[in-house]
Design an enzyme around this catalytic site. Structure first.
Site, PDB file in Angstrom:
ATOM      1  N   TYR A  98       0.795  -1.240   0.000  1.00 16.92           N
ATOM      2  CA  TYR A  98       0.000   0.000   0.000  1.00 16.92           C
ATOM      3  C   TYR A  98       0.829   1.294   0.000  1.00 16.92           C
ATOM      4  O   TYR A  98       0.448   2.251  -0.680  1.00 16.92           O
ATOM      5  CB  TYR A  98      -1.050  -0.026   1.130  1.00 16.92           C
ATOM      6  CG  TYR A  98      -2.269  -0.845   0.712  1.00 16.92           C
ATOM      7  CD1 TYR A  98      -3.377  -0.229   0.145  1.00 16.92           C
ATOM      8  CD2 TYR A  98      -2.276  -2.231   0.825  1.00 16.92           C
ATOM      9  CE1 TYR A  98      -4.473  -0.974  -0.273  1.00 16.92           C
ATOM     10  CE2 TYR A  98      -3.362  -2.987   0.411  1.00 16.92           C
ATOM     11  CZ  TYR A  98      -4.461  -2.349  -0.145  1.00 16.92           C
ATOM     12  OH  TYR A  98      -5.533  -3.092  -0.579  1.00 16.92           O
ATOM     13  N   GLU A 140      -9.250  -7.494   3.247  1.00 17.34           N
ATOM     14  CA  GLU A 140      -8.362  -8.508   2.663  1.00 17.34           C
ATOM     15  C   GLU A 140      -7.855  -9.458   3.753  1.00 17.34           C
ATOM     16  O   GLU A 140      -7.789 -10.679   3.531  1.00 17.34           O
ATOM     17  CB  GLU A 140      -7.208  -7.817   1.904  1.00 17.34           C
ATOM     18  CG  GLU A 140      -7.719  -7.202   0.603  1.00 17.34           C
ATOM     19  CD  GLU A 140      -6.953  -5.978   0.096  1.00 17.34           C
ATOM     20  OE1 GLU A 140      -5.778  -5.785   0.477  1.00 17.34           O
ATOM     21  OE2 GLU A 140      -7.549  -5.207  -0.688  1.00 17.34           O
TER      22      GLU A 140
HETATM   23  C1  HEM Z   1      -6.457   2.392  -1.920  1.00 11.65           C
HETATM   24  C2  HEM Z   1      -5.723   1.685  -2.770  1.00 11.65           C
HETATM   25  C3  HEM Z   1      -6.249   0.848  -3.906  1.00 11.65           C
HETATM   26  C4  HEM Z   1      -7.383   0.977  -4.651  1.00 11.65           C
HETATM   27  C5  HEM Z   1      -8.471   2.057  -4.563  1.00 11.65           C
HETATM   28  C6  HEM Z   1      -7.386  -0.111  -5.614  1.00 11.65           C
HETATM   29  C7  HEM Z   1      -8.365  -0.316  -6.570  1.00 11.65           C
HETATM   30  C8  HEM Z   1      -8.435  -1.411  -7.407  1.00 11.65           C
HETATM   31  C9  HEM Z   1      -9.522  -1.697  -8.331  1.00 11.65           C
HETATM   32  C10 HEM Z   1     -10.765  -0.822  -8.524  1.00 11.65           C
HETATM   33  C11 HEM Z   1      -9.234  -2.854  -8.966  1.00 11.65           C
HETATM   34  C12 HEM Z   1     -10.075  -3.560 -10.034  1.00 11.65           C
HETATM   35  C13 HEM Z   1     -10.978  -4.580  -9.368  1.00 11.65           C
HETATM   36  C14 HEM Z   1     -11.849  -5.263 -10.392  1.00 11.65           C
HETATM   37  O1  HEM Z   1     -11.383  -6.244 -11.022  1.00 11.65           O
HETATM   38  O2  HEM Z   1     -12.975  -4.815 -10.587  1.00 11.65           O
HETATM   39  C15 HEM Z   1      -7.955  -3.303  -8.455  1.00 11.65           C
HETATM   40  C16 HEM Z   1      -7.299  -4.427  -8.893  1.00 11.65           C
HETATM   41  C17 HEM Z   1      -5.994  -4.716  -8.586  1.00 11.65           C
HETATM   42  N1  HEM Z   1      -5.218  -4.061  -7.666  1.00 11.65           N
HETATM   43 FE1  HEM Z   1      -5.758  -2.497  -6.509  1.00 11.65          FE
HETATM   44  N2  HEM Z   1      -6.258  -0.856  -5.440  1.00 11.65           N
HETATM   45  C18 HEM Z   1      -5.547  -0.303  -4.413  1.00 11.65           C
HETATM   46  C19 HEM Z   1      -4.342  -0.760  -3.926  1.00 11.65           C
HETATM   47  C20 HEM Z   1      -3.609  -1.750  -4.511  1.00 11.65           C
HETATM   48  C21 HEM Z   1      -2.277  -2.151  -4.078  1.00 11.65           C
HETATM   49  C22 HEM Z   1      -1.527  -1.569  -2.898  1.00 11.65           C
HETATM   50  C23 HEM Z   1      -1.869  -3.110  -4.935  1.00 11.65           C
HETATM   51  C24 HEM Z   1      -0.516  -3.822  -4.918  1.00 11.65           C
HETATM   52  C25 HEM Z   1       0.453  -3.485  -5.674  1.00 11.65           C
HETATM   53  C26 HEM Z   1      -2.926  -3.346  -5.888  1.00 11.65           C
HETATM   54  C27 HEM Z   1      -2.899  -4.278  -6.887  1.00 11.65           C
HETATM   55  C28 HEM Z   1      -3.984  -4.642  -7.666  1.00 11.65           C
HETATM   56  C29 HEM Z   1      -3.949  -5.728  -8.644  1.00 11.65           C
HETATM   57  C30 HEM Z   1      -2.744  -6.610  -8.948  1.00 11.65           C
HETATM   58  C31 HEM Z   1      -5.219  -5.773  -9.224  1.00 11.65           C
HETATM   59  C32 HEM Z   1      -5.679  -6.695 -10.359  1.00 11.65           C
HETATM   60  C33 HEM Z   1      -5.462  -5.937 -11.641  1.00 11.65           C
HETATM   61  C34 HEM Z   1      -5.479  -6.778 -12.877  1.00 11.65           C
HETATM   62  O3  HEM Z   1      -6.449  -7.515 -13.102  1.00 11.65           O
HETATM   63  O4  HEM Z   1      -4.507  -6.639 -13.647  1.00 11.65           O
HETATM   64  N3  HEM Z   1      -3.962  -2.502  -5.595  1.00 11.65           N
HETATM   65  N4  HEM Z   1      -7.497  -2.423  -7.503  1.00 11.65           N
END
Ligand code: HEM
Length: 150
Positions: A98, A140
């Protein structure tokens, strides 16, 4: 520890919603570009097809905009929070990731919004990010614990 946001911080974040509506995808695209350049291991967690099509930058921009608009009524975000947390668990996101997103997101907001991203705006977003991050990290942790318990 539960973080709370002052009325001033909430008002400052809400006031950025129009700029996020206009420039959100530009901001999240810049965020991923920065983050992947400095963190190849984090890059590997993401589906690169969803980066190249612009899908994931769009999803993150929509989530950030929804958050800005609902920052004073977070109960509206239950469904999206659950979906994000599930996807994060599938891709093995951990609390230690994060701060990396925080740093690159704030830098991207500054890069794209320029002078409109005043110190007050960046400070408000820095605080607001961690409120959402804490909600996601807690959700999570629950899902990881359920999985471990079988
Ligand atoms: C407040 C912080 C964060 C928000 C608002 C956020 C938001 C999101 C959203 C909206 C999605 C798409 C979900 C879907 O499939 O509908 C997602 C996917 C993902 N997030 Fe986050 N995220 C945050 C932090 C993080 C962090 C810290 C990581 C780690 C590096 C991360 C890694 C990922 C990954 C790997 C995916 C899947 C993307 C893919 O399919 O390629 N996220 N996140």
């Amino acid at each position: 520890m539960t973080r709370t946001l002052s009325d001033q911080t909430i008002a400052t974040v809400k006031a950025t919603a129009p700029a996020l509506r206009e420039h959100g995808v530009e901001i999240t695209s810049a965020m991923y570009k920065r983050m992947f350049a400095n963190n190849p291991d984090v890059k590997d967690m993401f589906d690169q097809a969803a980066q190249e099509s612009g899908e994931q930058p769009k999803r993150l921009a929509a989530a950030i905009l929804a958050y800005a608009e609902n920052i004073d009524k977070l109960e509206n975000l239950g469904g999206p929070v659950m979906r994000m947390a599930q996807r994060h668990v599938e891709t093995l996101v951990k609390p230690e990731h994060y701060p990396i997103v925080a740093e690159n997101l704030l830098a991207a907001i500054k890069e794209v919004l320029g002078d409109a991203a005043s110190d007050a705006v960046l400070a408000a977003w820095g605080e607001a990010y961690w409120v959402l991050a804490d909600i996601l990290i807690a959700k999570e942790a629950e899902i990881y614990a359920e999985q471990a318990g079988g």
